[in-house]
Design a protein around this motif. Structure first.
Motif, PDB file in Angstrom:
ATOM      1  N   ASP A 104       6.703   3.350 -14.209  1.00 16.07           N
ATOM      2  CA  ASP A 104       7.852   3.672 -15.058  1.00 16.07           C
ATOM      3  C   ASP A 104       7.371   4.152 -16.430  1.00 16.07           C
ATOM      4  O   ASP A 104       6.618   3.444 -17.105  1.00 16.07           O
ATOM      5  N   GLY A 105       7.875   5.286 -16.861  1.00 16.40           N
ATOM      6  CA  GLY A 105       7.520   5.793 -18.194  1.00 16.40           C
ATOM      7  C   GLY A 105       7.869   4.813 -19.303  1.00 16.40           C
ATOM      8  O   GLY A 105       7.215   4.774 -20.344  1.00 16.40           O
ATOM      9  N   VAL A 106       8.892   3.999 -19.079  1.00 20.36           N
ATOM     10  CA  VAL A 106       9.352   3.052 -20.103  1.00 20.36           C
ATOM     11  C   VAL A 106       8.699   1.674 -19.981  1.00 20.36           C
ATOM     12  O   VAL A 106       9.254   0.675 -20.424  1.00 20.36           O
ATOM     13  N   ARG A 107       7.484   1.652 -19.399  1.00 18.96           N
ATOM     14  CA  ARG A 107       6.695   0.405 -19.398  1.00 18.96           C
ATOM     15  C   ARG A 107       5.374   0.667 -20.126  1.00 18.96           C
ATOM     16  O   ARG A 107       4.304   0.704 -19.514  1.00 18.96           O
ATOM     17  N   PRO A 108       5.452   0.825 -21.456  1.00 21.62           N
ATOM     18  CA  PRO A 108       4.249   1.184 -22.227  1.00 21.62           C
ATOM     19  C   PRO A 108       3.305   0.017 -22.472  1.00 21.62           C
ATOM     20  O   PRO A 108       2.165   0.230 -22.875  1.00 21.62           O
ATOM     21  N   MET A 109       3.770  -1.230 -22.223  1.00 15.71           N
ATOM     22  CA  MET A 109       2.959  -2.391 -22.580  1.00 15.71           C
ATOM     23  C   MET A 109       2.065  -2.867 -21.438  1.00 15.71           C
ATOM     24  O   MET A 109       1.404  -3.900 -21.554  1.00 15.71           O
ATOM     25  N   VAL A 110       2.041  -2.136 -20.343  1.00 16.67           N
ATOM     26  CA  VAL A 110       1.131  -2.489 -19.250  1.00 16.67           C
ATOM     27  C   VAL A 110      -0.304  -2.490 -19.795  1.00 16.67           C
ATOM     28  O   VAL A 110      -0.634  -1.698 -20.680  1.00 16.67           O
ATOM     29  N   SER A 111      -1.140  -3.388 -19.293  1.00 19.76           N
ATOM     30  CA  SER A 111      -2.518  -3.445 -19.792  1.00 19.76           C
ATOM     31  C   SER A 111      -3.447  -2.626 -18.903  1.00 19.76           C
ATOM     32  O   SER A 111      -3.190  -2.455 -17.708  1.00 19.76           O
ATOM     33  N   PRO A 112      -4.549  -2.119 -19.469  1.00 17.24           N
ATOM     34  CA  PRO A 112      -5.555  -1.419 -18.644  1.00 17.24           C
ATOM     35  C   PRO A 112      -6.067  -2.347 -17.533  1.00 17.24           C
ATOM     36  O   PRO A 112      -6.352  -1.889 -16.429  1.00 17.24           O
ATOM     37  N   GLU A 113      -6.139  -3.654 -17.823  1.00 16.34           N
ATOM     38  CA  GLU A 113      -6.644  -4.610 -16.831  1.00 16.34           C
ATOM     39  C   GLU A 113      -5.726  -4.649 -15.612  1.00 16.34           C
ATOM     40  O   GLU A 113      -6.202  -4.678 -14.468  1.00 16.34           O
ATOM     41  N   LEU A 114      -4.428  -4.671 -15.836  1.00 15.35           N
ATOM     42  CA  LEU A 114      -3.504  -4.725 -14.702  1.00 15.35           C
ATOM     43  C   LEU A 114      -3.599  -3.430 -13.890  1.00 15.35           C
ATOM     44  O   LEU A 114      -3.585  -3.454 -12.660  1.00 15.35           O
ATOM     45  N   ILE A 115      -3.701  -2.308 -14.591  1.00 16.05           N
ATOM     46  CA  ILE A 115      -3.812  -1.018 -13.889  1.00 16.05           C
ATOM     47  C   ILE A 115      -5.054  -1.019 -13.001  1.00 16.05           C
ATOM     48  O   ILE A 115      -4.998  -0.676 -11.816  1.00 16.05           O
ATOM     49  N   ARG A 116      -6.171  -1.451 -13.569  1.00 17.44           N
ATOM     50  CA  ARG A 116      -7.423  -1.473 -12.780  1.00 17.44           C
ATOM     51  C   ARG A 116      -7.320  -2.455 -11.623  1.00 17.44           C
ATOM     52  O   ARG A 116      -7.779  -2.173 -10.514  1.00 17.44           O
ATOM     53  N   ALA A 117      -6.698  -3.599 -11.860  1.00 21.36           N
ATOM     54  CA  ALA A 117      -6.550  -4.603 -10.792  1.00 21.36           C
ATOM     55  C   ALA A 117      -5.706  -4.049  -9.651  1.00 21.36           C
ATOM     56  O   ALA A 117      -5.992  -4.293  -8.466  1.00 21.36           O
ATOM     57  N   CYS A 118      -4.666  -3.303  -9.995  1.00 17.25           N
ATOM     58  CA  CYS A 118      -3.795  -2.732  -8.959  1.00 17.25           C
ATOM     59  C   CYS A 118      -4.557  -1.682  -8.140  1.00 17.25           C
ATOM     60  O   CYS A 118      -4.458  -1.654  -6.912  1.00 17.25           O
ATOM     61  N   PHE A 119      -5.325  -0.831  -8.818  1.00 20.48           N
ATOM     62  CA  PHE A 119      -6.104   0.182  -8.088  1.00 20.48           C
ATOM     63  C   PHE A 119      -7.124  -0.499  -7.166  1.00 20.48           C
ATOM     64  O   PHE A 119      -7.295  -0.107  -6.014  1.00 20.48           O
ATOM     65  N   GLN A 120      -7.776  -1.520  -7.686  1.00 22.03           N
ATOM     66  CA  GLN A 120      -8.796  -2.200  -6.869  1.00 22.03           C
ATOM     67  C   GLN A 120      -8.174  -2.868  -5.643  1.00 22.03           C
ATOM     68  O   GLN A 120      -8.708  -2.769  -4.535  1.00 22.03           O
ATOM     69  N   ASP A 123      -7.135  -0.317  -3.106  1.00 20.71           N
ATOM     70  CA  ASP A 123      -8.290   0.275  -2.421  1.00 20.71           C
ATOM     71  C   ASP A 123      -8.608  -0.530  -1.162  1.00 20.71           C
ATOM     72  O   ASP A 123      -9.065   0.009  -0.160  1.00 20.71           O
ATOM     73  N   LYS A 124      -8.321  -1.819  -1.218  1.00 18.96           N
ATOM     74  CA  LYS A 124      -8.551  -2.676  -0.047  1.00 18.96           C
ATOM     75  C   LYS A 124      -7.365  -2.678   0.906  1.00 18.96           C
ATOM     76  O   LYS A 124      -7.531  -2.525   2.118  1.00 18.96           O
ATOM     77  N   SER A 125      -6.161  -2.902   0.345  1.00 21.76           N
ATOM     78  CA  SER A 125      -5.010  -3.160   1.230  1.00 21.76           C
ATOM     79  C   SER A 125      -4.158  -1.929   1.515  1.00 21.76           C
ATOM     80  O   SER A 125      -3.353  -1.941   2.440  1.00 21.76           O
ATOM     81  N   GLY A 126      -4.285  -0.905   0.698  1.00 21.17           N
ATOM     82  CA  GLY A 126      -3.507   0.311   0.942  1.00 21.17           C
ATOM     83  C   GLY A 126      -2.238   0.416   0.107  1.00 21.17           C
ATOM     84  O   GLY A 126      -1.763   1.522  -0.172  1.00 21.17           O
ATOM     85  N   ALA A 127      -1.661  -0.706  -0.254  1.00 24.83           N
ATOM     86  CA  ALA A 127      -0.413  -0.678  -1.031  1.00 24.83           C
ATOM     87  C   ALA A 127      -0.271  -1.986  -1.788  1.00 24.83           C
ATOM     88  O   ALA A 127      -0.318  -3.059  -1.186  1.00 24.83           O
ATOM     89  N   VAL A 128      -0.087  -1.922  -3.104  1.00 25.82           N
ATOM     90  CA  VAL A 128       0.021  -3.149  -3.888  1.00 25.82           C
ATOM     91  C   VAL A 128       1.033  -2.988  -5.010  1.00 25.82           C
ATOM     92  O   VAL A 128       1.171  -1.909  -5.590  1.00 25.82           O
ATOM     93  N   ILE A 129       1.769  -4.062  -5.283  1.00 29.58           N
ATOM     94  CA  ILE A 129       2.731  -4.063  -6.388  1.00 29.58           C
ATOM     95  C   ILE A 129       2.582  -5.350  -7.187  1.00 29.58           C
ATOM     96  O   ILE A 129       2.331  -6.413  -6.639  1.00 29.58           O
ATOM     97  N   PRO A 130       2.721  -5.241  -8.532  1.00 30.57           N
ATOM     98  CA  PRO A 130       2.620  -6.430  -9.383  1.00 30.57           C
ATOM     99  C   PRO A 130       3.965  -7.153  -9.455  1.00 30.57           C
ATOM    100  O   PRO A 130       5.002  -6.513  -9.637  1.00 30.57           O
ATOM    101  N   VAL A 131       3.923  -8.472  -9.320  1.00 31.11           N
ATOM    102  CA  VAL A 131       5.164  -9.258  -9.349  1.00 31.11           C
ATOM    103  C   VAL A 131       5.006 -10.482 -10.255  1.00 31.11           C
ATOM    104  O   VAL A 131       3.906 -10.965 -10.484  1.00 31.11           O
ATOM    105  N   ASN A 132       6.133 -10.965 -10.751  1.00 31.83           N
ATOM    106  CA  ASN A 132       6.192 -12.196 -11.528  1.00 31.83           C
ATOM    107  C   ASN A 132       7.207 -13.138 -10.917  1.00 31.83           C
ATOM    108  O   ASN A 132       8.143 -12.690 -10.249  1.00 31.83           O
ATOM    109  N   SER A 133       7.045 -14.414 -11.195  1.00 39.16           N
ATOM    110  CA  SER A 133       8.070 -15.368 -10.771  1.00 39.16           C
ATOM    111  C   SER A 133       9.349 -15.090 -11.551  1.00 39.16           C
ATOM    112  O   SER A 133       9.325 -14.467 -12.620  1.00 39.16           O
ATOM    113  N   VAL A 134      10.471 -15.521 -11.017  1.00 37.17           N
ATOM    114  CA  VAL A 134      11.779 -15.306 -11.646  1.00 37.17           C
ATOM    115  C   VAL A 134      12.058 -16.476 -12.595  1.00 37.17           C
ATOM    116  O   VAL A 134      11.925 -17.635 -12.196  1.00 37.17           O
ATOM    117  N   VAL A 135      12.411 -16.180 -13.840  1.00 41.23           N
ATOM    118  CA  VAL A 135      12.543 -17.215 -14.865  1.00 41.23           C
ATOM    119  C   VAL A 135      13.920 -17.885 -14.872  1.00 41.23           C
ATOM    120  O   VAL A 135      14.034 -19.089 -15.074  1.00 41.23           O
TER     121      VAL A 135
END
Lengths: 221, 221
Positions: A104-120, A123-135
């Protein structure tokens, strides 16, 4: 591994009388979208950046890039009338295969670490999405009533959502369905499994003035 | 109509080596909990305030009240080992009937307008909770997998949750169940209908340093 990032900035509203779309609002003195592109560039300068923008915003964006001397290389793709169409248009601009992040263009606060973790992980599983618990407690609306559900059985989904390019292309070759709620659901509908990775609370989606206020503070700290 | 507010501040952690519970953190130079009590007092100075606190925090709270010259009258009730037990203990301290709001101690940014709107709506329907639409995509976890759900079918639930005292007493007369996710679910399990009212994005629950940062900014603006 080739990596690409499709930054989707579909929010409309440059016409007279409308608010400026959130992706162009100033955050720490620079348009939100420049922060978003910059983080992907910081995560890996080799990642090919594709910005999907509505036709009516292209000239405005080019003026902004000149004004802010924004020189991170990126391709501009045409936005569609739906998010699905926008991602499809962006995909068409990617040559070759590799891993593709949709963000999303409107998610500017993503960290380089999360981006790299998602790519990594992708690379293993083919498809990955970041999730958080619901507050907060959740309820499901049903006809005229609603019922409490157990929030621990749900997760809140962010971007970047990262996929093997072959999977994402096959997924976006499908007909559009109302069941598509995000890119992961499109990929799943095509028969591919999606795995989850821990997201970041700070990776907020800027949709209200309050979100922008919070992003300003996160930038300072 | 008599009105009461049960402010639940159950978070533990005053023992050595633990973080200070969020309800005692300073927000705009005053403990979070003082803000929360003050808003209910501002909404209606006649509302009876009952603060539910773990036994181990009582003296600390009394010291804070002296230190900050906090003079809004309130009753202190004993916290239990679960939220259910805490609300039940608080309820036992309420004499007479009327409308009872149950509110998270760590939601200091609730507005007097929302509090009044909830009391007014509950005066008609008997039970009301404030809700917001869900901003991020949602997935439901199922065994080892997860599946996308339509977030437009869900709402995110806040407090204050306001009930007729007779309903709330009957509800908390039930045995505890794991299905109780919030006060509304307890009341529903007792057979009473719960109605929804529009909540406020600013009425955040302070659970992380980021939330406190946002609350500080909201206070300033």
């Amino acid at each position: 591994m080739n990596t690409f990032a499709l930054i989707v900035a579909g929010g409309k509203g440059l016409r007279m009388g409308r608010d400026l779309p959130k992706q162009f609002l100033l955050l720490g003195g620079r348009p939100v979208l420049m922060h978003t592109l910059s983080v992907f560039h910081a995560a890996d300068a080799e990642t090919g950046l594709i910005l999907v923008l509505p036709e009516e915003h292209k000239n405005y964006w080019k003026q902004l890039c000149a004004e802010y001397q924004f020189d991170i290389p990126h391709i501009i793709a045409d936005g569609g009338s739906t998010r699905f169409e926008s991602v499809r248009n962006g995909l068409a601009r990617i040559e070759g295969e590799g891993l593709i992040a949709v963000h999303d263009g409107v998610r500017p606060m993503v960290s380089p670490e999360l981006i790299r973790a998602c790519f990594q992980a992708a690379d293993k599983s083919g498809a990955v999405i970041p999730v958080n618990s619901v507050v907060e407690s959740l309820r499901k609306l049903e006809n005229q009533t609603s019922q409490a559900v157990d929030r621990s059985e749900y997760v809140s989904v962010q971007t970047p959502q990262v996929f093997r390019s072959e999977w994402l292309r096959a997924a976006y070759g499908q007909e559009f369905s109302d069941l598509f709620t995000d890119d992961a659901s499109v990929v799943e509908a095509a028969g591919y499994p999606v795995s989850l990775i821990q997201g970041e609370r700070e990776n907020i989606k800027i949709t209200t003035p309050m979100d922008l206020l919070l992003a300003e503070q996160l930038l300072k700290h």
